[in-house]
Design a protein around this motif. Structure first.
Motif, PDB file in Angstrom:
ATOM      1  N   PRO A  83      41.886  52.848  32.115  1.00 31.20           N
ATOM      2  CA  PRO A  83      40.870  53.249  32.563  1.00 31.20           C
ATOM      3  C   PRO A  83      39.954  51.943  33.056  1.00 31.20           C
ATOM      4  O   PRO A  83      39.069  52.462  33.970  1.00 31.20           O
ATOM      5  CB  PRO A  83      40.134  53.829  31.013  1.00 31.20           C
ATOM      6  N   ASP A  84      40.122  51.077  32.610  1.00 34.11           N
ATOM      7  CA  ASP A  84      39.172  49.857  32.952  1.00 34.11           C
ATOM      8  C   ASP A  84      39.852  49.034  34.006  1.00 34.11           C
ATOM      9  O   ASP A  84      40.940  48.254  33.861  1.00 34.11           O
ATOM     10  CB  ASP A  84      38.588  48.988  31.889  1.00 34.11           C
ATOM     11  N   LYS A  85      39.061  48.431  35.046  1.00 32.91           N
ATOM     12  CA  LYS A  85      39.943  47.672  35.891  1.00 32.91           C
ATOM     13  C   LYS A  85      39.058  46.359  36.273  1.00 32.91           C
ATOM     14  O   LYS A  85      37.819  46.420  36.309  1.00 32.91           O
ATOM     15  CB  LYS A  85      40.157  48.431  37.562  1.00 32.91           C
ATOM     16  N   LEU A  86      39.694  45.358  36.545  1.00 34.96           N
ATOM     17  CA  LEU A  86      39.109  44.039  36.925  1.00 34.96           C
ATOM     18  C   LEU A  86      39.114  43.817  38.546  1.00 34.96           C
ATOM     19  O   LEU A  86      39.943  44.247  38.750  1.00 34.96           O
ATOM     20  CB  LEU A  86      40.129  42.850  36.125  1.00 34.96           C
ATOM     21  N   PRO A  87      38.345  42.971  38.874  1.00 34.16           N
ATOM     22  CA  PRO A  87      38.266  42.626  40.423  1.00 34.16           C
ATOM     23  C   PRO A  87      39.585  41.574  40.658  1.00 34.16           C
ATOM     24  O   PRO A  87      40.131  41.109  39.891  1.00 34.16           O
ATOM     25  CB  PRO A  87      37.226  41.760  40.315  1.00 34.16           C
ATOM     26  N   LEU A  88      40.076  42.067  41.745  1.00 29.23           N
ATOM     27  CA  LEU A  88      41.257  41.581  42.508  1.00 29.23           C
ATOM     28  C   LEU A  88      41.037  40.204  43.266  1.00 29.23           C
ATOM     29  O   LEU A  88      40.009  40.242  43.849  1.00 29.23           O
ATOM     30  CB  LEU A  88      42.315  42.494  42.985  1.00 29.23           C
ATOM     31  N   HIS A  89      41.930  39.568  43.234  1.00 33.44           N
ATOM     32  CA  HIS A  89      41.964  38.412  44.358  1.00 33.44           C
ATOM     33  C   HIS A  89      42.386  39.076  45.918  1.00 33.44           C
ATOM     34  O   HIS A  89      43.537  39.295  45.866  1.00 33.44           O
ATOM     35  CB  HIS A  89      42.764  37.132  43.874  1.00 33.44           C
ATOM     36  N   VAL A  90      41.612  39.361  46.734  1.00 32.40           N
ATOM     37  CA  VAL A  90      41.927  39.949  47.914  1.00 32.40           C
ATOM     38  C   VAL A  90      41.776  39.276  49.342  1.00 32.40           C
ATOM     39  O   VAL A  90      40.720  38.758  49.529  1.00 32.40           O
ATOM     40  CB  VAL A  90      41.172  41.263  48.005  1.00 32.40           C
ATOM     41  N   PRO A  91      42.833  39.125  50.070  1.00 32.36           N
ATOM     42  CA  PRO A  91      42.768  38.387  51.436  1.00 32.36           C
ATOM     43  C   PRO A  91      42.237  39.318  52.458  1.00 32.36           C
ATOM     44  O   PRO A  91      42.771  40.481  52.533  1.00 32.36           O
ATOM     45  CB  PRO A  91      44.083  38.080  51.770  1.00 32.36           C
TER      46      PRO A  91
END
Ligand code: B3K
Ligand code: ZN
Length: 877
Positions: free
Chosen positions: A482-490
């Motif tokens: 249910p809960d998501k964390l921010p990702l490292h996105v290029p």
């Protein structure tokens, strides 16, 4: 013995090293169709970390246990205990040799896992857990053994007998039998074991490695089709060369073999030194295979070959690490194809596959991170997520650290782990160590499922000449997460001036611009990037080359999309701009009850693409395609089946009519008069020509039908012949029926072409397609016993919205009826067919109820396979 029907959940966190290691395996395989006897001798070593008296756990299913002895002394019955997945052997000794005699039945092995017969050819498929159907064994990838295999078979029906590694001995035996011995010096997990025996044709060639070793290359197939294997051989040589040049990786044995068989659950398998392929991934000759088939064969040959290093030399510790070899190997085959053909067209195709196949998976009931945390049946996890999203994750590492550091990371990975069974973590650490970059947050891509969404707000301040992009990221909840964390996105991007020039990019705090394209790194939930020194508001070109597997939301004006389509330096974003222009009309049409009309902007865009087509015909062919039903469906919370099909059909008709002269002119321009040529240029011309033909028959047009008929009659290659047949079927012209008849009569002895014939009819865009498919089920050439045939009729139908999503639910019922027929014979195929039914959530209430009811019908079957059970139960959760 265990039948393999347990339904327990296997968890990644429960991984434990085994108490014993099988260091060597000797197999004596006495091949008989109904009763093959396998004597196995396992040389065991105690794991120093384990207690002395630990039982040896061996997996085994679908076999008969005959007898066992330890160092020549028969085991007491009390020493062999049944377990849920095989047997536990008591009283093992360090260095002991355990000999087991067991029997299996290749002829009745319809699951095509383990040892089975395909048109009289003995062959094996061991990944993921097929070896346990051949011999009681530690059938887990962290147990790596060297193999010595002695095969005994009939001289007449099995003149060729193969296994991994090198041939070391062969000879005749009494009663018309003979034997062959193979040795593989490289320790390998059991899933890479292979054995083939049969009457096979051979195509032979060789490759000299960069260090000067001559490798004997062999492709085996049924005699009748051996002359269709030449393209696979050329592809193999290109792959070997490319891997040396791009990755510094050289082949390690003196012999590399591919065997093509017609009964195979998937495309192909990378067994050490002895790849086994589906004929559909091997055979290609211009009269029987399309340009797309040629590319597909080349890609799969490359993929399996590349596994020799990424998968075989360095393998997976456990099946949760599957993307370690699959994501990486897909990325490698994508790079290879990009180098062999058009990089932009390849990228567009990959992204389409991701959006149409992986995004729905990520949003559906079976969603999982690229490194799953649990499974019931591992075969259900050979997914678009593990493969294609896994490849995107490797691509992002490549983008973030750059090609040089990426290559250094690869070198370090092999330096550290050659010959080992390792984890995704080991791979990321090598990339981190080689690049000096911290990939701590990046690791979330391995553990978090779901497709992230990026929303972009832009603002321009004319006084200061600064341009701000405010980017928010979020990932919707997915099954069990249910809960998501921010990702490292290029985020690769550029800015264009209003007249289409690339602008120099200078971020706040910088003293001078750094080129016209750069990669921003998103790490927070909300981030602001400010570009300086701009005279007027630019048009942003974001997520160039699709630098991350995300959905990007940005409200462009039509004229901005037109500018990007016409002038962006990034070919992928040129294509993407056209898709967005079309998407917006389609969605307007969906909201208007299912009728879309072409706008001037879209007509102008298509005309521009056609005008530019001579420079890059293959790109143009992609750029004049509309977004698919599946992708359109993802743009709204509820999939409006009638609305989308209506909008797509009306827009197709509208574009067909409005651009009638353009399609005709394009067709004439790109229609090669001379004989067939196979090169990229000729294939690109065929692609745009056939796309133009397809468009011109979407609205009634006698001239277009005449073109299609003429092409069908005269074509000297399958690409043109099949495109013309498709156009005739699409046009619903009465001549389509006779063309279908002619085509079948001509190709009835070529099973792969017959598959195309089935698939074409199963993909017809109208509700009546169900009746067609039901009729074809009784066609003499149809059988549920061949996976390719099942996919070409039932699988294609299950992905045809017009038929599958019929409002009365008859499409769902038809597919589930077939699933329940196939499941007892071949659970892997059945479970694959079930996926579309499991994704009922985004449909309307009525359809959801109908799809659920079908899944419940399946779950009520007490004998439902573990494969189907997992899909049905997770879908209904
Ligand atoms: N590794 C095989 C797939 C095996 C599938 C088992 N159900 C092919 C490939 O990815 O290369
Ligand atoms: Zn693979």
């Amino acid at each position: 013995m265990a039948d393999g029907s347990t339904r327990s959940i296997i968890r990644r966190e429960d991984y434990r090293e085994p108490d014993w290691w099988t260091r060597q395996i000797e197999l004596d395989v006495d091949l008989k169709p109904l009763e093959t006897t396998v004597v196995s001798r396992l040389t065991l070593e105690r794991n120093v970390k384990s207690p002395a008296g630990a039982d040896l756990l061996l997996d085994g299913e679908a076999m008969t246990f005959v007898s066992a002895s330890l160092d020549g002394v028969p085991l007491d019955p009390q020493q062999v205990e049944r377990t849920a997945t095989g047997i536990a052997v008591k009283g093992m000794r360090d260095g002991g040799v355990l000999e087991i005699t067991q029997r299996c039945d290749p002829r009745n092995n319809t699951a095509l896992s383990g040892l089975y017969l395909s048109n009289g050819i003995f062959c094996t498929q061991c990944e993921a857990e097929g070896f346990r159907r051949i011999a009681f064994s530690q059938d887990r990838p962290d147990v790596m053994s060297t193999y010595r295999v002695r095969i005994t078979g009939d001289r007449k029906s099995c003149p060729v007998m193969l296994s991994n590694g090198n041939p070391v001995e062969q000879g005749d035996l009494p009663d018309g039998r003979h034997y062959a011995v193979w040795e593989d010096p490289f320790p390998k997990p059991s899933y890479l074991f292979a054995l083939v025996a049969g009457d096979l044709g051979l195509l032979q060639d060789s490759f000299t490695t960069r260090s000067g070793r001559v490798v004997d290359l062999r492709i085996y197939s049924e005699h009748a089709v051996i002359d269709q294997c030449r393209h696979a051989m050329e592809s193999l040589k290109k792959s070997m060369k490319w891997d040396e040049e791009a990755y510094g990786l050289e082949y390690d044995l003196d012999l590399f073999m591919i065997v093509a068989v017609s009964h195979f659950n998937m495309g192909a398998m990378e067994n050490k030194g002895l790849n086994i392929f589906n004929t559909s991934a091997t055979l290609a000759r211009a009269d029987t295979a399309t340009d797309a088939d040629f590319m597909q064969v080349e890609r799969i040959v490359a993929h399996e070959y590349f596994h020799n290093w990424t998968g075989n030399r360095v393998t997976c510790r456990d099946w949760f690490q599957l993307t370690l070899k699959e994501g990486l190997t897909v990325f490698r085959d994508q790079q290879f194809t990009a180098d062999m053909h058009s990089a932009a067209v390849k990228r567009i195709g990959d992204v389409q596959l991701l959006r149409e196949g992986q995004f729905p998976e990520d949003a559906g009931p079976m969603s999982h991170p690229i490194r799953p945390d649990s499974y019931v049946e591992i075969n259900n996890f050979y997914t678009r997520t593990v493969y294609e999203k896994g490849a995107e994750v490797i691509r992002m590492i490549h983008t973030l650290i750059g090609p040089k550091a990426y290559r250094a990371g690869i070198d370090l990975y092999f330096e550290r782990h050659d010959g080992q069974a390792v984890t995704c973590e080991d791979f990321v650490r090598a990339m981190e160590d080689a690049s000096g970059r911290d990939l701590g947050q990046f690791r979330r891509w391995y553990s978090q499922a779901g497709t992230p969404e990026l929303s972009v707000e832009r603002s321009f301040d004319p006084r200061s000449g600064s341009y701000a992009l405010e980017i928010t990221q979020g990932t919707p909840p997915t099954a069990g997460q249910p809960d998501k964390l921010p990702l490292h996105v290029p985020l690769r991007l550029g800015l264009l001036s209003r007249d289409g020039r690339p602008l120099p990019l200078m971020l706040e705090g910088e003293n001078e611009p750094q080129g016209t394209e750069r990669v921003l790194e998103l790490t927070g939930e909300r981030q602001r990037f400010v570009f300086k020194g701009l005279n007027s508001e630019p048009v942003p070109s974001l997520l160039r080359n699709f630098s991350a597997p995300v959905r990007l939301k940005l409200d462009y004006a039509d004229d901005e999309l037109a500018l990007l389509l016409g002038q962006d330096e990034d070919a992928f974003n040129r294509w993407e701009a056209g898709q967005q222009l079309a998407m917006r009309l389609i969605l307007r049409g969906v909201d208007a009850g299912g009728h879309a009309e072409a706008s001037d902007a879209l007509l102008a865009a298509f005309r521009k693409v056609l005008a530019d087509a001579p420079a890059d015909p293959a790109f143009a062919a992609r750029a004049v395609q509309l977004p698919s039903f599946t992708y359109v469906g993802q743009q709204r919370p509820v999939i409006d089946v009638e609305g989308i099909t209506g909008a797509l059909r009306s827009l197709q008709r509208g574009l067909s009519t409005a651009l009638r002269e353009d399609w005709a002119a394009t067709y004439e321009h790109f229609h090669d008069i001379g004989p067939f040529a196979a090169d990229n240029g000729a294939a690109g011309r065929r692609a745009i020509k056939n796309q133009a033909l397809f468009w011109s028959v979407q609205a009634p047009d006698a001239a277009a039908i005449a073109r299609a008929q003429r092409q069908f009659e005269r074509a000297d290659n399958m690409t043109d012949s099949f495109a013309a047949l498709r156009a005739l079927v699409e046009s619903r012209d009465p001549s389509a029926a006779s063309a279908l008849g002619t085509f079948y009569a001509r190709w009835q002895n070529e099973p792969l072409v017959v598959n195309k014939w089935f698939a074409l009819q199963a993909s017809a865009d109208d509700e009546g397609v169900l009746a067609t498919v039901e009729r074809l089920l009784h066609h003499p050439a149809f059988t549920l016993g061949n996976p390719n045939r099942v996919y070409s009729l039932v699988g294609v139908f299950a992905n045809n919205p017009a038929g599958f999503h019929r409002a009365d639910g008859a499409g769902y019922r038809f597919v589930m009826d077939r699933i329940l027929e196939v499941d007892p014979k071949n659970p892997q195929v059945a479970s694959r067919l079930m996926r579309p039914l499991g994704r009922f959530k985004p449909y309307d209430e009525r359809r959801r109820a109908l799809m659920r009811a079908e899944l419940e019908r399946a779950l009520a079957r007490p004998d439902l396979s573990r494969d189907c059970y997992e899909v049905a139960s997770k879908s209904l959760e």
